[in-house]
Design a protein around this motif. Structure first.
Motif, PDB file in Angstrom:
ATOM      1  N   ALA A   1      35.315   2.521  16.003  1.00 51.89           N
ATOM      2  CA  ALA A   1      35.982   1.465  16.955  1.00 51.89           C
ATOM      3  C   ALA A   1      36.940   0.595  15.910  1.00 51.89           C
ATOM      4  O   ALA A   1      36.748   0.538  14.896  1.00 51.89           O
ATOM      5  N   LEU A   2      37.727  -0.224  16.711  1.00 52.85           N
ATOM      6  CA  LEU A   2      38.628  -1.106  15.845  1.00 52.85           C
ATOM      7  C   LEU A   2      39.147  -2.151  16.966  1.00 52.85           C
ATOM      8  O   LEU A   2      38.929  -1.898  18.091  1.00 52.85           O
ATOM      9  N   SER A   3      39.779  -3.110  16.470  1.00 50.42           N
ATOM     10  CA  SER A   3      40.593  -3.999  17.610  1.00 50.42           C
ATOM     11  C   SER A   3      41.586  -3.297  18.210  1.00 50.42           C
ATOM     12  O   SER A   3      42.205  -2.268  17.703  1.00 50.42           O
ATOM     13  N   GLU A   4      41.687  -3.462  19.495  1.00 50.65           N
ATOM     14  CA  GLU A   4      42.836  -2.364  20.325  1.00 50.65           C
ATOM     15  C   GLU A   4      43.976  -2.490  19.676  1.00 50.65           C
ATOM     16  O   GLU A   4      44.483  -3.493  19.213  1.00 50.65           O
ATOM     17  N   PHE A   5      44.423  -1.092  19.417  1.00 52.90           N
ATOM     18  CA  PHE A   5      45.754  -0.801  18.690  1.00 52.90           C
ATOM     19  C   PHE A   5      45.753  -1.175  17.405  1.00 52.90           C
ATOM     20  O   PHE A   5      46.748  -1.421  16.898  1.00 52.90           O
TER      21      PHE A   5
ATOM     22  N   GLY B   1      38.258  -8.274  14.541  1.00 54.70           N
ATOM     23  CA  GLY B   1      37.552  -7.115  15.190  1.00 54.70           C
ATOM     24  C   GLY B   1      37.011  -7.167  16.497  1.00 54.70           C
ATOM     25  O   GLY B   1      35.956  -6.251  16.962  1.00 54.70           O
ATOM     26  N   LEU B   2      37.288  -8.116  17.221  1.00 48.13           N
ATOM     27  CA  LEU B   2      37.084  -7.989  18.646  1.00 48.13           C
ATOM     28  C   LEU B   2      37.445  -7.049  19.316  1.00 48.13           C
ATOM     29  O   LEU B   2      38.542  -6.557  19.195  1.00 48.13           O
ATOM     30  N   ASN B   3      36.409  -6.417  20.347  1.00 44.04           N
ATOM     31  CA  ASN B   3      37.104  -5.291  21.247  1.00 44.04           C
ATOM     32  C   ASN B   3      36.176  -5.558  22.601  1.00 44.04           C
ATOM     33  O   ASN B   3      35.120  -5.085  22.492  1.00 44.04           O
ATOM     34  N   PRO B   4      36.959  -5.855  23.612  1.00 41.15           N
ATOM     35  CA  PRO B   4      36.231  -6.014  24.842  1.00 41.15           C
ATOM     36  C   PRO B   4      35.923  -4.486  25.420  1.00 41.15           C
ATOM     37  O   PRO B   4      35.119  -4.675  26.339  1.00 41.15           O
ATOM     38  N   HIS B   5      36.309  -3.372  25.189  1.00 43.07           N
ATOM     39  CA  HIS B   5      35.993  -2.218  25.716  1.00 43.07           C
ATOM     40  C   HIS B   5      34.680  -1.660  25.235  1.00 43.07           C
ATOM     41  O   HIS B   5      34.145  -1.245  26.048  1.00 43.07           O
ATOM     42  N   TYR B   6      34.711  -1.742  23.879  1.00 47.30           N
ATOM     43  CA  TYR B   6      33.363  -1.227  23.338  1.00 47.30           C
ATOM     44  C   TYR B   6      32.360  -2.099  22.748  1.00 47.30           C
ATOM     45  O   TYR B   6      31.101  -1.829  22.545  1.00 47.30           O
ATOM     46  N   GLY B   7      32.593  -3.614  22.791  1.00 45.34           N
ATOM     47  CA  GLY B   7      31.961  -4.467  22.592  1.00 45.34           C
ATOM     48  C   GLY B   7      32.092  -4.641  20.932  1.00 45.34           C
ATOM     49  O   GLY B   7      32.592  -3.850  20.398  1.00 45.34           O
ATOM     50  N   THR B   8      31.696  -5.746  20.458  1.00 47.13           N
ATOM     51  CA  THR B   8      32.158  -6.443  19.243  1.00 47.13           C
ATOM     52  C   THR B   8      30.687  -6.344  18.333  1.00 47.13           C
ATOM     53  O   THR B   8      29.793  -7.156  18.884  1.00 47.13           O
ATOM     54  N   PRO B   9      30.527  -5.351  17.431  1.00 41.22           N
ATOM     55  CA  PRO B   9      29.374  -5.567  16.563  1.00 41.22           C
ATOM     56  C   PRO B   9      29.505  -6.696  15.615  1.00 41.22           C
ATOM     57  O   PRO B   9      30.661  -7.312  15.180  1.00 41.22           O
ATOM     58  N   GLY B  10      28.369  -7.260  15.063  1.00 35.96           N
ATOM     59  CA  GLY B  10      28.378  -8.160  14.154  1.00 35.96           C
ATOM     60  C   GLY B  10      28.742  -7.545  12.719  1.00 35.96           C
ATOM     61  O   GLY B  10      29.405  -6.262  12.777  1.00 35.96           O
ATOM     62  N   ASN B  11      28.390  -8.086  11.741  1.00 36.04           N
ATOM     63  CA  ASN B  11      28.500  -7.623  10.201  1.00 36.04           C
ATOM     64  C   ASN B  11      27.178  -7.314   9.820  1.00 36.04           C
ATOM     65  O   ASN B  11      26.026  -7.483  10.273  1.00 36.04           O
ATOM     66  N   VAL B  12      27.385  -6.788   8.678  1.00 34.44           N
ATOM     67  CA  VAL B  12      25.968  -6.243   7.947  1.00 34.44           C
ATOM     68  C   VAL B  12      25.198  -7.389   7.438  1.00 34.44           C
ATOM     69  O   VAL B  12      24.091  -7.271   7.199  1.00 34.44           O
ATOM     70  N   PHE B  13      25.808  -8.563   7.342  1.00 29.74           N
ATOM     71  CA  PHE B  13      25.153  -9.698   6.693  1.00 29.74           C
ATOM     72  C   PHE B  13      24.489 -10.625   8.096  1.00 29.74           C
ATOM     73  O   PHE B  13      23.879 -11.424   7.805  1.00 29.74           O
ATOM     74  N   ASP B  14      25.345 -10.453   9.089  1.00 32.35           N
ATOM     75  CA  ASP B  14      24.922 -11.531  10.269  1.00 32.35           C
ATOM     76  C   ASP B  14      25.419 -10.908  11.528  1.00 32.35           C
ATOM     77  O   ASP B  14      26.565 -10.575  11.883  1.00 32.35           O
ATOM     78  N   PRO B  15      24.430 -10.378  12.365  1.00 34.35           N
ATOM     79  CA  PRO B  15      24.623  -9.839  13.341  1.00 34.35           C
ATOM     80  C   PRO B  15      25.366 -10.465  14.516  1.00 34.35           C
ATOM     81  O   PRO B  15      25.960 -10.002  15.290  1.00 34.35           O
ATOM     82  N   GLU B  16      25.742 -11.974  14.238  1.00 31.65           N
ATOM     83  CA  GLU B  16      26.467 -12.818  15.201  1.00 31.65           C
ATOM     84  C   GLU B  16      27.727 -13.194  14.639  1.00 31.65           C
ATOM     85  O   GLU B  16      28.530 -13.716  15.203  1.00 31.65           O
ATOM     86  N   GLY B  17      27.979 -12.604  13.310  1.00 31.92           N
ATOM     87  CA  GLY B  17      29.159 -13.136  12.693  1.00 31.92           C
ATOM     88  C   GLY B  17      30.401 -11.905  12.957  1.00 31.92           C
ATOM     89  O   GLY B  17      29.762 -10.487  13.434  1.00 31.92           O
ATOM     90  N   ILE B  18      31.453 -11.978  12.861  1.00 27.05           N
ATOM     91  CA  ILE B  18      32.638 -10.990  13.176  1.00 27.05           C
ATOM     92  C   ILE B  18      32.385 -10.148  12.109  1.00 27.05           C
ATOM     93  O   ILE B  18      31.864 -10.070  10.932  1.00 27.05           O
ATOM     94  N   PRO B  19      32.947  -8.732  12.636  1.00 22.69           N
ATOM     95  CA  PRO B  19      32.653  -7.684  11.587  1.00 22.69           C
ATOM     96  C   PRO B  19      34.029  -7.515  10.854  1.00 22.69           C
ATOM     97  O   PRO B  19      34.046  -6.913   9.723  1.00 22.69           O
ATOM     98  N   GLY B  20      35.027  -8.116  11.216  1.00 20.92           N
ATOM     99  CA  GLY B  20      36.440  -8.191  10.557  1.00 20.92           C
ATOM    100  C   GLY B  20      37.078  -7.099  11.043  1.00 20.92           C
ATOM    101  O   GLY B  20      36.609  -5.965  11.351  1.00 20.92           O
ATOM    102  N   GLY B  21      38.236  -7.344  11.257  1.00 19.05           N
ATOM    103  CA  GLY B  21      39.502  -6.316  11.876  1.00 19.05           C
ATOM    104  C   GLY B  21      40.679  -5.925  11.031  1.00 19.05           C
ATOM    105  O   GLY B  21      40.852  -6.679  10.144  1.00 19.05           O
ATOM    106  N   SER B  22      41.218  -4.933  11.575  1.00 18.54           N
ATOM    107  CA  SER B  22      40.847  -4.133  12.751  1.00 18.54           C
ATOM    108  C   SER B  22      40.061  -2.985  12.546  1.00 18.54           C
ATOM    109  O   SER B  22      39.329  -2.445  13.548  1.00 18.54           O
ATOM    110  N   THR B  23      39.784  -2.575  11.230  1.00 20.54           N
ATOM    111  CA  THR B  23      38.771  -1.372  10.864  1.00 20.54           C
ATOM    112  C   THR B  23      37.405  -2.036  10.873  1.00 20.54           C
ATOM    113  O   THR B  23      36.860  -1.803   9.940  1.00 20.54           O
ATOM    114  N   SER B  24      36.850  -2.417  12.237  1.00 21.61           N
ATOM    115  CA  SER B  24      35.627  -2.916  12.241  1.00 21.61           C
ATOM    116  C   SER B  24      34.656  -1.863  12.172  1.00 21.61           C
ATOM    117  O   SER B  24      33.578  -2.193  11.301  1.00 21.61           O
ATOM    118  N   GLY B  25      34.604  -0.909  12.882  1.00 16.08           N
ATOM    119  CA  GLY B  25      33.612   0.168  13.034  1.00 16.08           C
ATOM    120  C   GLY B  25      33.562   1.035  11.585  1.00 16.08           C
ATOM    121  O   GLY B  25      32.339   0.991  10.948  1.00 16.08           O
TER     122      GLY B  25
END
Length: 426
Positions: free
Chosen positions: A107-111, A117-141
């Motif tokens: 998954a990735l940020s749309e387009f 790294g937000l994506n409303p279609h698949y949901g946004t995962p956290g990052n490996v250090f913080d489940p509530e923190g952004i994963p970074g994008g667009s190569t989030s997954g």
């Protein structure tokens, strides 16, 4: 079963244990296809007369890269009904030939149009250090597949920082090569003047090997000699307005580099900050050209944040675009001139540590721009750059250092990264 098939099965089992998180990391995870590819890799490795560089490595594929028989969706509902790709793109074909096993579409940020790294279609995962923190994008997954130990390598793309940002946030090595060194054939575009394929990995040597396979180039081996690098430290861009943690990390890192004999030289890169709007203009214009016919559909099925960014191009005239392309050419030349007396430049990859997902959802425009700031300066200048993690202590998310040079100076960047990385870990 062979070792490669066993490895793939173990990783599949790990994904199955992730529950809902797996659906936020992967747009498609076909277990049977992965095992078929693992069987093929096993045979390819066994039959090869020479060792294959990626033998048995699991490689996640950003859902922009074409794979034969699979629909490339760019993590958007708009593209889910398009025909399956008739063949593997160049880079996927190369990683397979090198003995790797494709391991899910990420998954990735749309387009690929955001740095958070937000994506409303698949949901946004956290990052490996913080489940509530952004994963970074667009190569989030992709970043998470490596950070969670599911894959050895992730194939990413970088238009404004989309390889380096998730790498920085998740403690990885992310390389944005020189744009023209990488094939874009069969990779769904966002802005072709900026888009660059590249790898994310858990260590420097794996990142380099992946780059070599992806690009078809061979990075010169180091001779083992101690070399004093001339390292540019930017002023008036990159190093201003850092948060306290990033400032402290970068100052300590510069002190370490001086202590072992590297020469740090201030270089004025303020012209990058002064011209940063060029990225916004040109990426929006090039994305608009691809998707404008679909804007009506995207009003109901798309991410409104992404649609708004593309619609910025509606405010631009033809002369605005001509001026922006001309200014970018000037900026690229100015960057090369500014870098003439140094081997590479360094900066923090990000000006701030990763914010929370909820914070970004509430203040997207400002925080997305902030996360993209440093990395996108180098896309503006058409540079090559790597992000490497900077350990700071046990149970503390690492910082991230960016090493860069003008387009075509990839070997200088990768040489410097190999020399600097052990210093940061020492």
């Amino acid at each position: 079963m062979g070792a490669i098939i066993d490895k793939a099965q173990v990783a599949i089992d790990k994904v199955d244990q992730l529950g809902d998180l797996a659906g936020k990391i992967f747009t498609e995870f076909d277990r049977d296809r992965i095992l078929r590819d693992a069987h093929a890799a096993e045979e390819r490795v066994a039959q090869s007369a020479t060792p294959l560089p990626l033998a048995g490595m699991l490689v996640s594929i950003k859902d922009l890269y074409d794979e034969a028989g699979v629909t490339t969706t760019a993590a958007s509902k708009l593209l889910q009904g398009r025909p399956a790709a008739p063949r593997d793109c160049d880079i996927v074909a190369r990683i397979k030939a090198a003995g790797a096993v494709p391991f899910g579409r990420t998954a990735l940020s749309e387009f690929a149009y955001s740095g958070v790294g937000l994506n409303p279609h698949y949901g946004t995962p956290g990052n490996v250090f913080d489940p509530e923190g952004i994963p970074g994008g667009s190569t989030s997954g992709g970043g998470l597949t490596v950070a969670l130990g599911l894959a050895d390598i992730a194939l990413g793309t970088d238009t404004g920082g989309s390889i380096r940002i998730p790498s920085a946030i998740n403690g990885l090595y992310g390389y944005k090569p020189s744009r023209l060194w990488m094939s874009g054939e069969g990779i769904h575009p966002l802005a072709k003047s900026f888009d660059t394929a590249g790898p994310l990995a858990g260590d420097i040597q794996t990142a380099i090997t992946a780059f070599e396979v992806m690009s078809g180039k061979t990075v010169p081996a180091q001779d083992g000699k101690t070399v004093s690098l001339k390292i540019g430290v930017p002023v008036h861009a990159f190093t201003n307005d850092l948060d306290d943690r990033v400032r402290a990390d970068f100052d300590a890192l510069c002190k370490k580099l001086r202590a072992v004999g590297h020469e740090l030289i201030e270089i004025d890169l303020g012209f990058l900050a002064e011209n940063a709007v060029i990225n916004k203009i040109l990426v929006a214009a090039e994305a608009h050209k691809i998707y404008s016919k679909d804007f009506k559909a995207l009003e109901t099925c798309g991410d409104p944040r992404v649609l708004n960014r593309m619609r910025f191009a509606d405010t631009l005239s033809a002369s605005d675009l001509i001026d922006a392309y001309a200014k970018r050419a000037d900026v690229i030349s100015m960057f090369s001139s500014a870098m003439a007396e140094v081997d590479v430049m360094i900066s923090p990859t990000l000006p701030m540590m990763a914010p929370k997902i909820a914070e970004v959802e509430a203040d997207f425009d400002r925080l997305n721009a902030t996360m993209l700031r440093n990395t996108s300066y180098l896309n503006l200048s058409d540079a090559c750059a790597i992000s490497i993690p900077v350990p700071v202590g046990v149970d503390v998310a690492p910082g991230a250092l960016m090493i860069a040079a003008p387009h075509g100076h990839d070997f200088a960047v990768l040489d410097a990264a190999q020399r600097i990385d052990p210093i940061l870990r020492g």
